[in-house]
Design a protein around this motif. Sequence first.
Motif: not given
Length: 483
Positions: A80-98
């Motif tokens: 669950y911690p691995i899954y939660g961490l990846i979800l956070v990164v996926l969500f951040i990627t939406i806004f910061v990725a070029p």
Amino acid sequence: MYDRKSYVWLSVDWMTIGLYVLMIAAGWLSICGASYEFDTAGLFDPSGRPGSQLIWIASSFALVFVILMLDKDFFETFSYPIYGLILVVLFITIFVAPDIKGSHSWLVMGPIRVQPAEFAKFATALALAKFMNSYNFNLLTIRKIIMVCLLVLIPMGCILMQKETGSALVYLAFALMLYREGMSGFILLASVCAVVFLVIVLKLGNDMIANNTPAGELIVSLLVLLIMLFMTYLIRRDKIAMRVILYLVVLALLAGFIASLFIPINFVWIVVGLIGVIALFLVFMAVKNLIWHYVLISLFAVLSLSFMYSIDYVFEDVLEPHQQMRIKVALGLEDDPAGAGYNVNQSKIAIGSGGFLGKGFLNGTQTKLKYVPEQDTDFIFCTIGEEFGFWGSLLVLGLFGALIIRLIILAERQSTTFGRVYGYSVASIFFFHVLINIGMVMGLTPVIGIPLPFFSYGGSSLWGFTILLFIFLRIDAGSKEVR
């Protein structure tokens, strides 16, 4: 007596590791064939793609060592911690990725680009395995089904928001694992029907019968009616119910035919109305006899008709123009050799030019002249077909077939639901990638842009598949350890 660290290397499945190494090596040779230029960097120069891929391969071997050295319970404990961490990164990627080729899915850190969607696959598989390993888990309960769907749909939704449709569609592969774990066959049937209905409506959308009846909608509605009759017969073989339904069918179709002799008739509305009446009748039978499968049949009919009438809206107003064109080209509705169909046409030419034995390593003319875009990533299989011919392509397919079969064998021998679910998730993801990627290169499926595991160029892809695979091998090895 072996210590635990030594025991891992004795109990790990070396057959799967052998297949992994063979595919890594074959993938590197394919990348060399697709991207090497004689007058520039050498094969081992890190500034070129073959040399760069070698660095990713070396780092992947380091990852393998780290994963196998972790405690056997590490991945279940921290799922669950691995899954939660990846979800956070996926969500951040939406806004910061070029914006890279229309998608916002890559995190750029200097010279390194990472695609978090590639790592979300193993994280989602771990979370599903952890949840389905819980006490008294039953996939047939509504609450459990909703939770399982959310675990899959949340990362899938984040990836869709990154405009990376191909990577998002990979999550449909988890349906194969869920079917193995007891998911109702109704869901699998509905999935197959959705694909068939989509193709029929799009292919025959502009065809009319007797100037009043849309051919695609008529065929789909008739298929829904036939499936309803077949499932009703299979569930109970209730002769009275079947007789009533058949009478309704005959009377409705006969009335429609007679009416068509005098006034224009859209037969789709007759069949749709008939389906509605039968659905209501089945709901009545379900309440009367407490046979709730009848409700599922009625629900299938209603959802199928809703899906049929939503296809045009989704296709025209939701999909992007380039996505529409790719589907049209794949279905033969459009011929766009200089546009959406260019990649596939050039890929077919490259594969066909290889013949039976191929042109030889680094001798592919289509690949050397760069006729095929993305020939070292999504379209890497055309390089294999041109340089190594039919036998080389068959060998690559054989390697993937052997890997998937081996993963299923390992999954079946797991002593825990966690190991089995994760193993089937891995096998399903590999199967989906191979099926869609090679189908895409050969023009059998729409171009959606997903890599061929271990063959396509890219560090994120290679790391993602390596982690996905070796977590399962560590779980499998841990199941044999002496406690």
